[in-house]
Design an enzyme around this catalytic site. Structure first.
Site, PDB file in Angstrom:
ATOM      1  N   SER A  18       0.852  -1.189   0.000  1.00 57.27           N
ATOM      2  CA  SER A  18       0.000   0.000   0.000  1.00 57.27           C
ATOM      3  C   SER A  18       0.887   1.238   0.000  1.00 57.27           C
ATOM      4  CB  SER A  18      -0.890   0.005   1.243  1.00 57.27           C
ATOM      5  OG  SER A  18      -0.104   0.308   2.383  1.00 57.27           O
ATOM      6  N   LYS A  19       0.255   2.378  -0.031  1.00 56.40           N
ATOM      7  CA  LYS A  19       0.967   3.659  -0.082  1.00 56.40           C
ATOM      8  C   LYS A  19       2.021   3.778   1.009  1.00 56.40           C
ATOM      9  CE  LYS A  19      -2.417   6.697  -2.246  1.00 56.40           C
ATOM     10  NZ  LYS A  19      -2.292   5.873  -3.445  1.00 56.40           N
ATOM     11  N   ARG A  20       1.715   3.146   2.143  1.00 51.86           N
ATOM     12  CA  ARG A  20       2.672   3.256   3.257  1.00 51.86           C
ATOM     13  C   ARG A  20       4.047   2.694   2.866  1.00 51.86           C
ATOM     14  NH1 ARG A  20       1.309  -1.535   5.965  1.00 51.86           N
ATOM     15  NH2 ARG A  20      -0.870  -0.916   5.818  1.00 51.86           N
TER      16      ARG A  20
END
Ligand code: GLU
Ligand code: ZN
Length: 491
Positions: free
Chosen positions: A257-259
């Site tokens: 994910s973006k993280r």
């Protein structure tokens, strides 16, 4: 039997790594088997639909250079299949299941159904098939009565899941999967009250009508598959083969994910990745080709792809590894092509002037030197900017070889200047030999002479090869930069 596979994204977000991996595996599977790869837009969820996402899908395919083989139009550029253009078809099929006694009209209003979490999700086309939900309230209404009511009353159509049975399928990768029907999403909605199909209905009807032989999709869809198998049985159709692909994780073992960093293809494009590198890296995510090679260009994967190469374990997305791939593909790109690719970055940094032929020639001439230092196209301004514009003179400490102060650095640079002025344009080897000999005479290391020279000429301690850079700049410009630096180092 000809292999026919599809990538069936819902345009409810930007194309990301997981989607590209699914698309690519389907594409590669088709190519490896001489089959057909189909693109199908599953735009049944109008609440989350955006034309921007559709455009992003096309842009992604275009940038990656991946083409689908077939669409509803013949002739001209092939359009994908678009579900919102096929709504009548799904309605007819839902009605057909009702006549077959395998689906039924449900008149429960939204308030009644809102209590049942999983149905709400279903109506939104969600992937989750929870094991609780609708209470099958309308399942036993007499069909003749239901038909009469359906003519005037608002209703949905629900699948009648056969109770007391087990539904099984053979996953090509994961083996036998069996679900008790009681655990399958209870009597999910196929057709919504506005006449729109849900994901399940449109997906199964299209896979059948399009002659899809293998459904290869992300593992998060696996809970929908028993339901789909039940639908195939209800229609009396042969189900396709299923293959649920390993998840893509970040290095911490959580879903990518973006993280973790960039995930949308747009970000990779804007970040200066080459599509070839992304294709190669993503094309091997969750697969292994054990012949000790690192690089598998798309053409090779098209030949070699096989389900036997897929791994069951989740794939870990390694940004460092992708960076390495990118560097490799940059180095393989012919100079002229690479020069054209870095140009937009140089223009954006204000270094290049569009359409300036002399400038373009200079960039091309610098390519053999610069390409070794480019990890990403976006590195071009920092790696080669010094060839075109005077870099600011770095702070004195930037020039210092290890254990040197300003005075020592200044005299080393003065020595380096004198030698350059005397020997240029000797070959790289001759120059290096001359500097080595001079360093020995002075009781210094080679780097003690070359580091200040490098910083003076290129403005940075990490530059493309020094003598090559001086050659590109010319002796006069190089000497002028050295003189600026000598002045900055004090007298
Ligand atoms: N529309 C679904 C998606 O967005 C398709 C899943 C499938 O491949 O069946 O991924
Ligand atoms: Zn009902």
């Amino acid at each position: 039997m000809q292999v026919r596979v599809r990538y069936a994204p819902s345009p409810t977000g930007l194309q990301h790594i997981g989607g590209v991996r699914t698309a690519l595996f389907n594409y590669l599977f088709a190519r490896s088997k001489g089959g057909k790869f189909i693109l199908r837009l599953e735009d049944t969820d109008r609440s989350r639909f955006s034309q921007d996402y559709v455009q992003n899908l096309y842009d992604t395919f275009e940038w990656l250079g991946v083409k689908w083989d077939e669409g509803p139009d013949v002739g001209g550029p092939v359009a994908p299949y678009i579900q919102s253009e096929r709504f009548d078809l799904y309605r007819e099929h839902a009605e057909r299941l009702v006549s077959l006694g395998r689906a039924y009209y449900c008149f429960c209003g939204e308030e009644r159904v809102a209590k049942f979490h999983s149905d709400v999700q279903d109506e939104e086309g969600g992937a989750e098939g929870a094991s609780f939900g609708y209470d099958r309230h309308c399942r036993n209404i007499d069909p003749a009565e239901a038909k009469v009511r359906a003519a005037s009353e608002r209703h949905v159509i629900r699948l009648k899941i056969p109770l007391g049975e087990t539904t099984e399928f053979e996953d090509e990768l994961l083996g036998n999967i069996a679900w008790k029907n009681e655990d399958v999403n209870p009597d999910p909605v196929l057709l919504k009250s506005d006449g729109f199909p849900t994901y399940h209905l449109a997906n199964v009807v299209d896979d059948h009508l399009m002659g899809i032989t293998h459904v290869m999709r992300a593992q998060e869809w696996i809970s929908s598959t028993p339901l789909h198998v039940i639908m195939y049985q209800a229609f009396g159709w042969e189900p396709p083969a299923f293959c649920h692909l390993p998840m893509v994780m970040g290095e911490d073992g959580r879903k990518l994910s973006k993280r973790h960093g960039a995930t949308s293809v747009d970000e990779f494009r804007k970040g200066g990745y080459l599509p070839e590198a992304l294709l190669n890296y993503v094309g091997m995510l969750g697969a292994s080709y054990e012949d000790g090679r690192d690089l598998y260009p798309l053409a090779d994967l098209e030949r070699l792809f096989s389900v036997e190469h897929l791994k069951k374990a989740p794939a870990v997305f390694d940004y460092k590894r992708l960076e390495w791939f990118n560097g490799q593909y940059i180095r393989q790109t012919p100079d002229a092509e690479l020069a054209a690719l870095v140009m937009p970055w140089l223009e954006e940094a204000g270094i290049a002037k569009k359409g300036d032929a002399a400038f373009e020639a200079a960039v091309l001439a610098a390519m053999p030197l610069a390409k070794e230092r480019l990890h990403y196209l976006r590195d071009a301004p920092s790696v080669m900017g010094f060839l075109f514009a005077e870099p600011p003179v770095p702070a004195p400490e930037e020039f210092f070889p290890k254990k040197f102060d300003a005075a020592m650095t200044r005299s080393a640079l003065a020595e380096a200047r004198a030698l350059l002025a005397a020997r240029f344009p000797a070959s790289d080897e001759e120059l290096e030999e001359a500097y080595r000999a001079r360093a020995t005479e002075l009781g210094l290391k080679l780097g003690d002479l070359l580091m200040p020279l490098r910083v003076a000429v290129t403005g940075s301690r990490a530059s493309p090869p020094l003598f090559g850079s001086i050659r590109l700049l010319g002796l006069d410009r190089s000497l002028a930069r050295i003189d600026r630096s000598l002045a900055a180092l004090g007298s």
